[in-house]
Motif scaffolding. Structure first.
Motif, mmCIF file in Angstrom:
data_model
loop_
_atom_site.group_PDB
_atom_site.id
_atom_site.type_symbol
_atom_site.label_atom_id
_atom_site.label_comp_id
_atom_site.label_asym_id
_atom_site.label_seq_id
_atom_site.Cartn_x
_atom_site.Cartn_y
_atom_site.Cartn_z
ATOM 1 N N GLN A 211 -3.423 5.135 11.620
ATOM 2 C CA GLN A 211 -2.655 4.289 10.703
ATOM 3 C C GLN A 211 -1.186 4.128 11.091
ATOM 4 O OE1 GLN A 211 -3.942 4.639 6.373
ATOM 5 N NE2 GLN A 211 -4.671 6.616 7.130
ATOM 6 N N LEU A 212 -0.727 4.869 12.087
ATOM 7 C CA LEU A 212 0.682 4.793 12.472
ATOM 8 C C LEU A 212 1.129 3.394 12.894
ATOM 9 C CD1 LEU A 212 1.454 8.154 14.307
ATOM 10 C CD2 LEU A 212 2.189 7.418 12.033
ATOM 11 N N PRO A 213 0.311 2.620 13.620
ATOM 12 C CA PRO A 213 0.771 1.270 13.980
ATOM 13 C C PRO A 213 1.133 0.419 12.777
ATOM 14 C CG PRO A 213 -1.125 1.875 15.314
ATOM 15 C CD PRO A 213 -0.972 2.951 14.273
ATOM 16 N N GLU A 214 0.476 0.646 11.642
ATOM 17 C CA GLU A 214 0.781 -0.124 10.435
ATOM 18 C C GLU A 214 2.002 0.409 9.701
ATOM 19 O OE1 GLU A 214 -1.210 -1.464 6.128
ATOM 20 O OE2 GLU A 214 -2.441 -0.411 7.629
ATOM 21 N N TYR A 215 2.198 1.727 9.696
ATOM 22 C CA TYR A 215 3.222 2.312 8.837
ATOM 23 C C TYR A 215 4.487 2.790 9.560
ATOM 24 C CZ TYR A 215 -0.249 2.029 5.190
ATOM 25 O OH TYR A 215 -1.163 1.549 4.283
ATOM 26 N N LEU A 216 4.399 3.097 10.836
ATOM 27 C CA LEU A 216 5.601 3.539 11.553
ATOM 28 C C LEU A 216 6.373 2.307 12.018
ATOM 29 C CD1 LEU A 216 7.353 5.802 12.535
ATOM 30 C CD2 LEU A 216 5.896 6.043 14.558
ATOM 31 N N THR A 217 7.020 1.664 11.053
ATOM 32 C CA THR A 217 7.749 0.419 11.294
ATOM 33 C C THR A 217 9.223 0.608 10.999
ATOM 34 O OG1 THR A 217 7.458 -0.319 8.999
ATOM 35 C CG2 THR A 217 5.712 -0.898 10.586
ATOM 36 N N GLY A 218 10.015 -0.404 11.326
ATOM 37 C CA GLY A 218 11.432 -0.370 11.008
ATOM 38 C C GLY A 218 11.691 -0.663 9.539
ATOM 39 N N PHE A 219 12.939 -0.438 9.116
ATOM 40 C CA PHE A 219 13.373 -0.706 7.745
ATOM 41 C C PHE A 219 14.343 -1.882 7.729
ATOM 42 C CE2 PHE A 219 12.591 3.860 7.991
ATOM 43 C CZ PHE A 219 11.945 4.165 6.809
ATOM 44 N N PRO A 220 14.222 -2.794 6.779
ATOM 45 C CA PRO A 220 15.292 -3.778 6.595
ATOM 46 C C PRO A 220 16.489 -3.097 5.930
ATOM 47 C CG PRO A 220 13.667 -4.040 4.876
ATOM 48 C CD PRO A 220 13.118 -2.995 5.825
ATOM 49 N N SER B 182 0.829 -1.209 0.000
ATOM 50 C CA SER B 182 0.000 0.000 0.000
ATOM 51 C C SER B 182 0.866 1.262 0.000
ATOM 52 C CB SER B 182 -0.936 0.003 1.207
ATOM 53 O OG SER B 182 -0.215 0.003 2.424
ATOM 54 N N ARG B 183 2.187 1.084 0.174
ATOM 55 C CA ARG B 183 3.114 2.222 0.070
ATOM 56 C C ARG B 183 3.350 2.619 -1.386
ATOM 57 N NH1 ARG B 183 5.613 3.275 4.927
ATOM 58 N NH2 ARG B 183 5.725 1.560 6.445
ATOM 59 N N LEU B 184 2.859 1.825 -2.323
ATOM 60 C CA LEU B 184 3.103 2.113 -3.736
ATOM 61 C C LEU B 184 1.796 2.231 -4.504
ATOM 62 C CD1 LEU B 184 2.581 -0.678 -5.548
ATOM 63 C CD2 LEU B 184 4.729 -1.355 -4.456
ATOM 64 N N ARG B 185 1.901 2.879 -5.672
ATOM 65 C CA ARG B 185 0.788 2.945 -6.620
ATOM 66 C C ARG B 185 1.309 2.553 -7.989
ATOM 67 N NH1 ARG B 185 -2.184 8.656 -6.403
ATOM 68 N NH2 ARG B 185 -0.129 9.359 -7.090
ATOM 69 N N VAL B 186 0.591 1.674 -8.673
ATOM 70 C CA VAL B 186 0.961 1.293 -10.031
ATOM 71 C C VAL B 186 0.409 2.358 -10.972
ATOM 72 C CG1 VAL B 186 0.777 -0.450 -11.827
ATOM 73 C CG2 VAL B 186 0.949 -1.147 -9.424
ATOM 74 N N ALA C 193 8.075 7.196 -0.314
ATOM 75 C CA ALA C 193 9.131 6.969 0.667
ATOM 76 C C ALA C 193 9.375 8.220 1.505
ATOM 77 C CB ALA C 193 10.424 6.559 -0.036
ATOM 78 N N HIS C 194 8.587 9.255 1.263
ATOM 79 C CA HIS C 194 8.806 10.526 1.960
ATOM 80 C C HIS C 194 7.918 10.665 3.182
ATOM 81 C CE1 HIS C 194 11.146 14.195 1.365
ATOM 82 N NE2 HIS C 194 10.154 14.860 1.918
ATOM 83 N N ASN C 195 6.734 10.101 3.105
ATOM 84 C CA ASN C 195 5.779 10.194 4.209
ATOM 85 C C ASN C 195 5.719 8.878 4.964
ATOM 86 O OD1 ASN C 195 4.613 12.921 3.673
ATOM 87 N ND2 ASN C 195 4.106 11.948 1.727
ATOM 88 N N ILE C 196 5.361 8.957 6.226
ATOM 89 C CA ILE C 196 5.204 7.734 7.017
ATOM 90 C C ILE C 196 3.929 7.019 6.601
ATOM 91 C CG2 ILE C 196 4.892 6.812 9.348
ATOM 92 C CD1 ILE C 196 6.658 9.183 10.315
ATOM 93 N N VAL C 197 2.807 7.732 6.615
ATOM 94 C CA VAL C 197 1.569 7.204 6.046
ATOM 95 C C VAL C 197 1.485 7.722 4.619
ATOM 96 C CG1 VAL C 197 -0.948 7.124 6.230
ATOM 97 C CG2 VAL C 197 0.450 7.243 8.312
ATOM 98 N N PRO C 198 1.422 6.851 3.611
ATOM 99 C CA PRO C 198 1.370 7.318 2.216
ATOM 100 C C PRO C 198 0.292 8.381 2.022
ATOM 101 C CG PRO C 198 1.606 4.934 2.291
ATOM 102 C CD PRO C 198 1.376 5.377 3.705
ATOM 103 N N ALA C 199 0.605 9.397 1.240
ATOM 104 C CA ALA C 199 -0.279 10.557 1.104
ATOM 105 C C ALA C 199 -1.676 10.180 0.635
ATOM 106 C CB ALA C 199 0.347 11.570 0.148
ATOM 107 N N TRP C 200 -1.759 9.207 -0.265
ATOM 108 C CA TRP C 200 -3.061 8.827 -0.795
ATOM 109 C C TRP C 200 -3.895 8.022 0.203
ATOM 110 C CZ3 TRP C 200 1.540 7.626 -3.400
ATOM 111 C CH2 TRP C 200 2.072 6.352 -3.146
ATOM 112 N N LEU C 201 -3.248 7.547 1.280
ATOM 113 C CA LEU C 201 -3.959 6.804 2.313
ATOM 114 C C LEU C 201 -4.187 7.634 3.576
ATOM 115 C CD1 LEU C 201 -2.221 3.322 2.049
ATOM 116 C CD2 LEU C 201 -4.417 4.010 1.099
ATOM 117 N N ALA C 202 -3.357 8.647 3.782
ATOM 118 C CA ALA C 202 -3.527 9.498 4.962
ATOM 119 C C ALA C 202 -4.904 10.144 4.936
ATOM 120 C CB ALA C 202 -2.442 10.570 5.002
#
Length: 512
Positions: free
Chosen positions: A214-223, A45-49, A187-196
């Motif tokens: 929505q922060l519990p879903e998106y404020l996560t760590g990075f591999p 959901s962080r991306l849009r095709v 990759a700039h926003n924590i919650v993607p703009a189209w979902l915020a």
């Protein structure tokens, strides 16, 4: 004024003992703990095709991440998704930068220098990770041919709500081969703009619960970005051998001197984040609004240039909330809610840079008072050279010219006075944006546009008592500043000892 003593002083002492080595080690270990990127469960959901397909065409020979806004390797969802896609399909990964599109991104020598020094770090990281990094003497039209000539299967883009990047995205959508997947990652926003939010929000209180939920879903760590196992060349005569080669053909619009206080790149960003946590976080919300004190984060240039992820900043600051929770909460409100509110405004309102972007009531009140008599009026040149009657305003402009920033509280006062001292609100917006985008390191970004539009057009604000020139737009006065803060110290720093010399410099226009 609130007491300058933090409520959690013992926690501040603990933070002051945090060393740089431990800080970086903790971040590295946190990335490693997230696991292998190839098997990491990427939240799509962080991306849009953007294209009609997200399937890679047969015989694809590589994946390209077209870097433009989030200029870093680690903590970058666009890089991570691109690498995951490349690894799953056993393809080379290329990161490309289009230097012929730099005018809207880096309009001055100050901006260009900051960006290029960051790109040098990226180039070294890519060499270590075995990822192709290509600085291209190309624009989006040239890029289409590069994609076709190299049989690229997918192009990943940075999300950016501003007009020019949207034009690039739409051009690629219309002109790339229909079988090439075109994917946009926020990759700039924590919650993607189209979902915020699915619409333009009126103010912070309307978007805050949507983001918080929505922060519990998106404020996560990075591999961690891994060493890439599949290599391949990108064949084109548009490559620049060195990042500095861009100086040979690209001349910024304005010759504004570089700043020395801010070291560009991820390393400079981490140093600034660490110093904020050690020295200034304990005062956030207590004296961070005081222009005479340096109690702000100072991180906006690195976030604007994409050298550090706002999400990384949030994770690190949040990790010490037990030491100074009140200050952490206040900072995260600014970093997440207020910043993403600005993204929301530019995403849903294409008039983010002119009076038509104001609410109907605000536009009406400004136009109703358009012909009100101004006691003072100044030209853009006089504003630029800090030649007004107001020493505090001049000091703010001198700070902008010298340091590439204005203290946040002063920027509000500074911009409202431009409205008061120009002939029309349209001229005030134009001058405010020009000064901010030309001199400020965090200019030409949603925060900058909203800062000017809030001050002049009451965007994300409400109507106040009516007065001349401003109508119902919120008003700020000099005596209030003097009552709240030590403006003598602020003006002495920027407006007296070195102000006169610096004020005469201005900027040199690019020769036609």
């Amino acid at each position: 004024m609130a007491s300058l003593k933090p409520k959690n002083a013992s926690g501040a002492v603990l933070l002051s003992k945090l060393t740089k080595d431990v800080f970086i080690k903790n971040i590295s270990e946190a990335r490693a703990a997230e696991g292998d990127i190839e098997h990491f469960c990427f939240n799509k959901s962080r991306l849009r095709v953007v294209s009609k397909t997200d399937d890679l065409k047969k015989n694809s020979k590589g994946i390209i991440y077209l870097m433009s806004r989030d200029c870093r390797v680690e903590d970058n969802w666009a890089v991570l998704y691109s690498q995951k896609l490349a690894l799953q399909n056993k393809l080379p990964l290329h990161i490309c930068v289009l230097t012929k599109e730099f005018n809207c991104l880096y309009p001055t020598k100050r901006h260009l220098h900051f960006a290029l020094e960051g790109f040098k770090e990226i180039q070294k990281e890519c060499e270590v990770k075995k990822i192709g990094f290509h600085f291209l003497k190309a624009n989006v039209k040239d890029f289409v041919k590069i994609v076709e000539d190299n049989q690229i299967g997918a192009v990943v883009l940075d999300f950016d709500p501003l007009k020019k990047p949207v034009e690039w995205r739409n051009y690629l959508k219309d002109n790339l081969d229909k079988n090439v997947a075109l994917i946009e990652v926020d990759a700039h926003n924590i919650v993607p703009a189209w979902l915020a939010s699915e619409k333009q929000e009126v103010m912070a209180k309307t978007i805050r619960p949507k983001i918080t939920k929505q922060l519990p879903e998106y404020l996560t760590g990075f591999p961690e970005v891994c060493k890439h196992n599949y290599q391949g060349k990108l064949d084109t005569d548009k490559k620049l051998k060195n990042v500095d080669d861009v100086y040979d053909f690209y001349k910024p619009l304005y010759d504004v001197e570089i700043v020395k206080w801010a070291k560009p790149g991820a390393e400079g960003a981490y140093n600034t984040l660490l110093s904020f946590m050690q020295e200034r976080l304990q005062y956030y919300g207590i004296s961070s609004n005081d222009p005479s004190k340096n109690h702000t984060s100072n991180l906006s240039p690195w976030i604007r240039f994409g050298h550090i992820a706002a999400q990384r900043v949030a994770l690190e600051v949040k990790s010490v909330e037990k030491n100074c929770k009140e200050q952490v909460d206040k900072y995260l409100e600014e970093l997440i809610v207020r910043r993403e509110l600005a993204e929301n405004y530019c995403f849903y309102n294409s008039n983010y840079d002119n009076i038509n972007g104001a609410a109907e009531w605000a536009r009406k009140t400004l136009l109703d008072h358009k012909s009100d008599k101004r006691v003072y009026t100044y030209t853009r040149d006089q504003f630029e050279k800090a030649l007004t009657h107001d020493e505090m305003w001049n000091a703010a402009t001198l700070q902008l010219v010298q340091e590439g920033k204005i203290h946040g509280y002063m920027r509000m006062y500074w911009c409202k006075k431009i409205l008061e001292w120009t002939k029309t609100p349209e001229e005030a917006i134009e001058i405010g944006l020009w000064l901010n985008d030309t001199f400020s390191l965090d200019g030409t970004c949603p925060n900058g546009f909203v800062g000017v539009m809030w001050s002049i057009c009451c965007v994300h604000d409400q109507g106040w008592g009516e007065r001349e020139i401003f109508g119902k737009i919120r008003f700020m006065v000099d005596y209030s500043l003097k009552r709240k803060f030590n403006m003598e110290a602020y003006c002495a720093r920027f407006g007296r000892s070195i102000g006169k010399t610096s004020a005469k410099k201005g900027v040199k226009r690019k020769a036609k």
